[in-house]
Motif scaffolding. Structure first.
Motif, mmCIF file in Angstrom:
data_model
loop_
_atom_site.group_PDB
_atom_site.id
_atom_site.type_symbol
_atom_site.label_atom_id
_atom_site.label_comp_id
_atom_site.label_asym_id
_atom_site.label_seq_id
_atom_site.Cartn_x
_atom_site.Cartn_y
_atom_site.Cartn_z
ATOM 1 N N PHE A 138 0.649 -1.352 0.031
ATOM 2 C CA PHE A 138 -0.033 0.073 -0.044
ATOM 3 C C PHE A 138 0.810 1.261 0.007
ATOM 4 N N ARG A 139 2.041 1.227 0.356
ATOM 5 C CA ARG A 139 2.832 2.366 0.485
ATOM 6 C C ARG A 139 4.096 2.406 -0.082
ATOM 7 N N GLY A 140 4.609 1.526 -0.577
ATOM 8 C CA GLY A 140 5.937 1.472 -1.213
ATOM 9 C C GLY A 140 6.323 0.302 -2.233
ATOM 10 N N HIS A 141 7.284 -0.081 -2.241
ATOM 11 C CA HIS A 141 7.815 -1.013 -3.025
ATOM 12 C C HIS A 141 8.998 -1.893 -2.537
ATOM 13 N N VAL A 142 9.375 -3.047 -3.112
ATOM 14 C CA VAL A 142 10.634 -3.836 -2.874
ATOM 15 C C VAL A 142 11.852 -3.354 -3.771
#
Length: 366
Positions: A272-276
Motif C-alpha cells: 500500500f505504501r511502497g515497493h521492494v
C-alpha cells in the motif's frame, strides 16, 4: 541442487534437505521431452506434509500464512507464504482444505521451519496437528497428457480434472486407499499430484507408468521449474526474502483483505505504501551454459545489481537461471554475469564474464 549423488544402475540419486530423491531415471533430456510432449511422473514425496485438524483448523492455518485460507471451502486450496514477524519467508506452502482438516505441504528445505511455526502458534488442544510426511507420499503427473493418465489411474473423468482450479482437489478411494488428487500449477503446465498412503504408493506409481507416464527425476523438474519462474525455498528465496520480492503477488499467494497473520504488517506496507528494491527475474545466456549459482550480475557501469540463484540447461531455451535483481533493471536489459572459475588458481585469477539478458518470468517458450 542436491548435496550428494550416488548411482544405482541408470538411476541417479541425491539428497535434498536430508531426504533422498531421484535426480534422474536415465536420460534427463528424454524425461524433459516426455514432460513437454506426453506426461512425466515425479516422486514429490520428499516435501513435508502437516495436517491440522478440527473445526478451527482453517482458522489456525489462516493466522500463519499470507493467503485467505479461512475463506476456502473443502475441496479448495491455495499457495501461500508463512512469514517471520518481520515479513520474511519461513516457507512457501500449498494448502489443501478438507472436510475436517487442512493439509499443508511445504518444500523440503523449509519443512522444519514450517513445522516449528505450527508447533509454536497452533495449540494442539484447539487444533490437533501431526506430521504426515512419512504416512503420505506424493505422486506428481505433469504434461500434455497428464489429465488422461490421472483419469486412468484414479477413475476421475478428464473433464472433472480439467475443471479443477489451482490447488483444488477431490478425494477418491483406489483399492481401499484414500487418495487426494489436486490440480497443481507449479510447472506452468497442466499437472496433478496424488497424495497417497505410503503403502499404496508403489501400486499407483506402476499404474501411472502402465498408463503411459514416463518416470522423471528432480533434474528435469528443476529445468521446468526455472522455465516456469517458480522459486524454491533454500535456493532462490529464504528467510531474507520478502514475498513481493519473489513475485508472490503474481503467483496469487497473498490476500490483502484477509484477517491478521504473522508478518502481515510488512507485506501490507510494501503493497500500500511502497515497493521492494529487488525482484526475482530470469536471465538468459547465449548458448547452453548458464552462469553458475552465486555469479554476480553487473550493469554497464560495473555496479552489482543482482546475483544468480538456480541455474539450469534448458533443452528449449539454453542456459537460463533465476536471479534476484534490483527493481530498476527491466526485462530486456543486458547485464554481465561474473564469477570465479573453479579451476582458476590464486586470488588474483581473472574472473569469468559473460553477457546475459534479463527476462520476465515465466520464460517464454516458443
Amino acid at each position: 541442487m542436491s548435496t550428494r549423488t550416488v548411482h544405482a544402475g541408470s538411476t541417479t540419486h541425491g539428497d535434498v534437505g536430508g531426504r533422498s530423491v531421484v535426480l534422474a531415471y536415465g536420460s534427463v533430456a528424454a524425461e524433459y521431452e516426455a514432460l513437454h510432449s506426453r506426461a512425466a511422473l515425479f516422486d514429490r514425496s520428499h516435501r513435508g506434509r502437516i495436517r491440522v485438524s478440527g473445526e478451527r483448523a482453517a482458522e489456525m492455518v489462516a493466522g500463519l500464512v499470507s493467503n485467505d485460507v479461512a475463506a476456502l471451502a473443502p475441496g479448495q486450496g491455495c499457495y501461500a507464504a508463512a512469514l517471520t514477524a518481520k515479513g520474511k519467508i519461513v516457507a512457501d506452502v500449498r494448502v489443501f482444505v478438507e472436510e475436517s482438516s487442512v493439509l499443508v505441504d511445504a518444500p523440503t528445505r523449509a519443512a522444519d521451519g514450517w513445522a516449528a511455526m505450527v508447533k509454536k502458534f497452533v495449540n494442539p488442544r484447539v487444533a490437533p496437528h501431526a506430521d504426515e510426511s512419512a504416512r503420505l507420499r506424493d505422486i506428481g503427473i505433469f504434461g500434455a497428457n497428464s489429465r488422461h493418465i490421472v483419469a486412468t489411474v484414479t477413475g476421475i473423468q478428464s473433464p472433472a480434472l480439467t475443471a479443477l482450479a489451482p490447488y483444488a482437489h477431490v478425494t477418491v478411494e483406489i483399492d481401499g486407499a484414500r487418495v487426494l488428487v489436486a490440480s497443481v500449477p507449479d510447472l506452468g503446465l497442466e499437472g496433478f499430484e496424488l497424495l497417497v498412503p505410503t503403502e499404496a504408493y508403489e501400486a499407483l506409481w506402476r499404474r501411472a507408468v502402465d498408463a503411459g507416464a514416463t518416470p522423471a527425476g528432480l533434474e528435469a523438474w528443476e529445468i521446468a521449474r526455472v522455465e516456469a519462474g517458480r522459486p524454491e525455498w533454500g535456493l532462490d528465496i529464504d528467510e531474507s526474502t520478502i514475498p513481493q520480492e519473489a513475485n508472490f503477488d503474481e503467483l496469487h499467494a497473498i490476500s490483502y483483505t484477509k484477517g491478521c497473520y504473522v508478518g502481515q504488517e510488512t507485506v501490507a506496507r510494501v503493497h500500500f505504501r511502497g515497493h521492494v528494491n529487488k525482484h526475482l527475474r530470469g536471465v538468459r545466456a547465449a548458448g547452453v551454459e548458464p552462469p553458475p549459482r552465486g555469479a554476480t550480475l553487473h550493469d554497464a557501469a560495473g555496479a552489482q545489481v543482482g546475483d544468480v540463484r538456480t541455474a539450469v540447461r534448458s533443452p528449449m531455451l539454453g542456459g537460463i537461471a533465476l536471479a534476484m535483481i534490483r527493481r530498476e533493471v527491466a526485462p530486456g536489459a543486458a547485464l554481465v554475469a561474473r564469477w570465479q572459475d573453479d579451476a582458476a588458481v590464486g586470488s588474483d585469477a581473472t574472473p569469468v564474464e559473460r553477457r546475459v539478458d534479463v527476462a520476465a518470468l515465466p520464460f517464454a517458450i516458443q
